[in-house]
Design a protein around this motif. Structure first.
Motif, PDB file in Angstrom:
ATOM      1  N   MET A 140      -8.763 -33.249  -1.409  1.00  0.00           N
ATOM      2  CA  MET A 140      -7.485 -33.955  -1.346  1.00  0.00           C
ATOM      3  C   MET A 140      -6.331 -33.052  -1.778  1.00  0.00           C
ATOM      4  O   MET A 140      -5.248 -33.067  -1.175  1.00  0.00           O
ATOM      5  N   ASP A 141      -6.569 -32.243  -2.809  1.00  0.00           N
ATOM      6  CA  ASP A 141      -5.522 -31.329  -3.258  1.00  0.00           C
ATOM      7  C   ASP A 141      -5.157 -30.346  -2.156  1.00  0.00           C
ATOM      8  O   ASP A 141      -3.973 -30.027  -1.951  1.00  0.00           O
ATOM      9  N   ALA A 142      -6.159 -29.844  -1.433  1.00  0.00           N
ATOM     10  CA  ALA A 142      -5.901 -28.904  -0.341  1.00  0.00           C
ATOM     11  C   ALA A 142      -5.151 -29.583   0.799  1.00  0.00           C
ATOM     12  O   ALA A 142      -4.266 -28.983   1.421  1.00  0.00           O
ATOM     13  N   ILE A 143      -5.511 -30.832   1.103  1.00  0.00           N
ATOM     14  CA  ILE A 143      -4.794 -31.593   2.134  1.00  0.00           C
ATOM     15  C   ILE A 143      -3.327 -31.730   1.754  1.00  0.00           C
ATOM     16  O   ILE A 143      -2.427 -31.494   2.566  1.00  0.00           O
ATOM     17  N   LYS A 144      -3.072 -32.098   0.510  1.00  0.00           N
ATOM     18  CA  LYS A 144      -1.692 -32.232   0.039  1.00  0.00           C
ATOM     19  C   LYS A 144      -0.941 -30.914   0.163  1.00  0.00           C
ATOM     20  O   LYS A 144       0.193 -30.858   0.681  1.00  0.00           O
ATOM     21  N   ASP A 145      -1.558 -29.831  -0.301  1.00  0.00           N
ATOM     22  CA  ASP A 145      -0.891 -28.530  -0.306  1.00  0.00           C
ATOM     23  C   ASP A 145      -0.572 -28.045   1.103  1.00  0.00           C
ATOM     24  O   ASP A 145       0.394 -27.299   1.303  1.00  0.00           O
ATOM     25  N   SER A 146      -1.362 -28.482   2.088  1.00  0.00           N
ATOM     26  CA  SER A 146      -1.144 -28.059   3.477  1.00  0.00           C
ATOM     27  C   SER A 146      -0.119 -28.927   4.200  1.00  0.00           C
ATOM     28  O   SER A 146       0.260 -28.626   5.335  1.00  0.00           O
ATOM     29  N   GLY A 147       0.302 -30.031   3.568  1.00  0.00           N
ATOM     30  CA  GLY A 147       1.178 -30.981   4.239  1.00  0.00           C
ATOM     31  C   GLY A 147       0.441 -31.941   5.139  1.00  0.00           C
ATOM     32  O   GLY A 147       1.049 -32.603   5.983  1.00  0.00           O
ATOM     33  N   GLY A 148      -0.875 -32.073   4.957  1.00  0.00           N
ATOM     34  CA  GLY A 148      -1.689 -32.916   5.821  1.00  0.00           C
ATOM     35  C   GLY A 148      -1.817 -34.343   5.322  1.00  0.00           C
ATOM     36  O   GLY A 148      -0.988 -34.828   4.549  1.00  0.00           O
ATOM     37  N   LEU A 149      -2.897 -35.003   5.759  1.00  0.00           N
ATOM     38  CA  LEU A 149      -3.116 -36.387   5.343  1.00  0.00           C
ATOM     39  C   LEU A 149      -4.575 -36.771   5.455  1.00  0.00           C
ATOM     40  O   LEU A 149      -5.369 -36.128   6.152  1.00  0.00           O
ATOM     41  N   ALA A 150      -4.919 -37.853   4.772  1.00  0.00           N
ATOM     42  CA  ALA A 150      -6.195 -38.535   4.916  1.00  0.00           C
ATOM     43  C   ALA A 150      -5.914 -39.970   5.351  1.00  0.00           C
ATOM     44  O   ALA A 150      -5.032 -40.629   4.792  1.00  0.00           O
ATOM     45  N   GLY A 151      -6.648 -40.441   6.371  1.00  0.00           N
ATOM     46  CA  GLY A 151      -6.487 -41.800   6.861  1.00  0.00           C
ATOM     47  C   GLY A 151      -7.538 -42.722   6.283  1.00  0.00           C
ATOM     48  O   GLY A 151      -8.737 -42.420   6.351  1.00  0.00           O
TER      49      GLY A 151
ATOM     50  N   ARG B  95      -3.375 -39.291  -6.083  1.00  0.00           N
ATOM     51  CA  ARG B  95      -3.857 -37.903  -6.051  1.00  0.00           C
ATOM     52  C   ARG B  95      -2.975 -37.010  -5.186  1.00  0.00           C
ATOM     53  O   ARG B  95      -2.666 -35.871  -5.553  1.00  0.00           O
ATOM     54  N   MET B  96      -2.566 -37.510  -4.022  1.00  0.00           N
ATOM     55  CA  MET B  96      -1.899 -36.661  -3.037  1.00  0.00           C
ATOM     56  C   MET B  96      -0.426 -36.957  -2.847  1.00  0.00           C
ATOM     57  O   MET B  96       0.309 -36.117  -2.324  1.00  0.00           O
ATOM     58  N   GLY B  97       0.011 -38.162  -3.202  1.00  0.00           N
ATOM     59  CA  GLY B  97       1.379 -38.565  -2.937  1.00  0.00           C
ATOM     60  C   GLY B  97       1.464 -39.400  -1.670  1.00  0.00           C
ATOM     61  O   GLY B  97       0.630 -39.301  -0.765  1.00  0.00           O
ATOM     62  N   ILE B  98       2.490 -40.209  -1.581  1.00  0.00           N
ATOM     63  CA  ILE B  98       2.620 -41.178  -0.492  1.00  0.00           C
ATOM     64  C   ILE B  98       2.740 -40.503   0.872  1.00  0.00           C
ATOM     65  O   ILE B  98       2.386 -41.093   1.904  1.00  0.00           O
ATOM     66  N   ASP B  99       3.206 -39.245   0.918  1.00  0.00           N
ATOM     67  CA  ASP B  99       3.399 -38.562   2.196  1.00  0.00           C
ATOM     68  C   ASP B  99       2.101 -38.088   2.836  1.00  0.00           C
ATOM     69  O   ASP B  99       2.116 -37.607   3.972  1.00  0.00           O
ATOM     70  N   HIS B 100       0.979 -38.236   2.139  1.00  0.00           N
ATOM     71  CA  HIS B 100      -0.265 -37.635   2.608  1.00  0.00           C
ATOM     72  C   HIS B 100      -1.390 -38.645   2.797  1.00  0.00           C
ATOM     73  O   HIS B 100      -2.560 -38.276   2.898  1.00  0.00           O
ATOM     74  N   VAL B 101      -1.025 -39.920   2.869  1.00  0.00           N
ATOM     75  CA  VAL B 101      -2.002 -40.996   3.055  1.00  0.00           C
ATOM     76  C   VAL B 101      -1.578 -41.835   4.253  1.00  0.00           C
ATOM     77  O   VAL B 101      -0.388 -42.110   4.441  1.00  0.00           O
ATOM     78  N   ALA B 102      -2.552 -42.228   5.070  1.00  0.00           N
ATOM     79  CA  ALA B 102      -2.266 -43.024   6.267  1.00  0.00           C
ATOM     80  C   ALA B 102      -3.465 -43.933   6.528  1.00  0.00           C
ATOM     81  O   ALA B 102      -4.286 -44.162   5.632  1.00  0.00           O
ATOM     82  N   LEU B 103      -3.562 -44.457   7.739  1.00  0.00           N
ATOM     83  CA  LEU B 103      -4.647 -45.363   8.114  1.00  0.00           C
ATOM     84  C   LEU B 103      -5.470 -44.745   9.236  1.00  0.00           C
ATOM     85  O   LEU B 103      -4.923 -44.153  10.167  1.00  0.00           O
ATOM     86  N   GLY B 104      -6.791 -44.896   9.135  1.00  0.00           N
ATOM     87  CA  GLY B 104      -7.713 -44.406  10.162  1.00  0.00           C
ATOM     88  C   GLY B 104      -8.880 -45.366  10.275  1.00  0.00           C
ATOM     89  O   GLY B 104      -9.972 -45.133   9.773  1.00  0.00           O
TER      90      GLY B 104
END
Length: 349
Positions: free
Chosen positions: A243-254, A287-296
């Motif tokens: 999750m930390d790496a996703i955040k640092d890359s500007g990505g997301l988890a759904g 963990r990641m911030g609101i900008d890095h969470v979505a729905l999948g």
């Protein structure tokens, strides 16, 4: 109503099965059906405005193991698939996606502007995704052809191995570090996706594969339908470090709606409360911030909580998020804006 752009569904698999049984997949989606989770009427009723629609080749030999007395299970990985039959099925599913577009039942989108326009017009904004690349040849010629047909997102592997990498098993409890990562061909696939502008999805890859992609790709890191391993320790969920790496890359988890990836006990039980979904969203946001969470959602591919039931129930989750204290701007990010941001980056917009 809060419009939702969803990071993963298997509606093309369901429609392909309808076609193989002699039915009309276009009519089933456009007119509605009691089967499965997604069609145009239920999507409109639940504010499901679009999503990544997977070309997925089913594994007929995979039988999920029943939990033991402690609720533990480990299903052996599905066997690798042969290339030619996989290509045949993938082409049939791509044809269904194109027929739906031509019929106006949905719009196959290649840009974020196209997604927004479709949503504004009330047309389901579909993005062609490939979940496991068994239909792609070693020379990546088919990748060019599928891109021309509309493919804009792919996961190199499903939960089985192929020429590009290694997948994770369905198991609880289990570490995410279950085997090797990308093959040499897998690294070439990642580079080709970066060049073309095809999103790379890490939802089914091993932890080693995750880090292989992280050090190779120039895109944000995306796990389209994966939850928090700290809350539900199935092999497919994400560790805090991932999750930390996703955040640092500007990505997301759904957020995956699959109950086996939401429940603390990992069981396949539709009587799973919305509070389990909120628990995972809260954890990943913290963990990641609101900008890095979505729905999948994994609609048409998993058991969904009965309080959601299908696409028509999406607003039940939105209502629960509002009750939890998420405001209008936060809901817009969770429901669609975060997906549109990362798609735009992956697509070189």
């Amino acid at each position: 109503m809060e419009l939702v752009f969803d990071g993963h569904n298997d509606v093309l698999l369901r429609l392909w099965r309808t076609m193989k049984a002699g039915g009309d997949p276009v009519a089933e989606f456009a007119d509605g059906t009691p089967a499965g989770h997604i069609d145009a009427p239920r999507s409109k009723a639940g504010g499901l405005a679009g999503g990544l629609c997977a070309i997925y080749i089913p594994s007929g030999d995979l039988v999920l193991k029943e939990p033991d007395a402690q609720g533990h299970y480990e299903t052996p990985l599905a066997a690798p698939l042969d290339y030619q039959p996989s290509l045949d099925i993938a082409l049939e599913m791509a044809a269904i996606a194109l027929k739906l577009d031509r019929a106006g039942a949905w719009r196959l989108c290649h840009s974020t502007d196209g997604i927004r326009k479709a949503m504004e017009e009330g047309i389901f904004a579909a993005v062609m995704h490939m979940e496991g690349c068994e239909a792609i040849d070693a020379d990546l010629n088919n990748l060019e052809v599928f891109y021309a047909a509309g493919l804009r997102s792919l996961g190199p592997v499903w939960s089985r191995h192929n020429i590009f990498g290694h997948g994770v098993p369905f198991a609880y409890p289990m570490t995410t570090d279950t085997g090797p990562g990308l093959t040499e061909l897998g690294f070439e696939l990642v580079k080709a996706c970066n060049r073309l502008g095809i999103l790379i999805d890490l939802a089914h890859i091993t932890e080693k594969g995750f880090w292989d992609v992280a050090r190779t790709s120039d895109q944000p890191l995306i796990a389209s339908h994966s939850n928090a391993h700290a809350l539900t320790p199935v092999a497919r969920n994400l560790t805090d470090r991932q999750m930390d790496a996703i955040k640092d890359s500007g990505g997301l988890a759904g957020l995956n709606y699959a109950v086996t990836m939401l429940r603390a006990d990992g069981r396949d039980d539709a009587a799973t409360p919305l509070s389990d979904m909120i628990r995972h969203i809260n954890y990943t946001v913290e963990r990641m911030g609101i900008d890095h969470v979505a729905l999948g959602s994994d609609f048409d591919g998993a058991t969904i909580p009965q309080e959601i039931q299908d696409a028509a129930g999406n607003q039940n989750l939105v209502a629960a998020l509002k009750t939890e204290g998420y405001g209008a701007d936060e809901l817009a990010k969770l429901c669609r804006e975060n997906w549109l941001r990362v798609l735009g980056r992956a697509w070189h917009e």
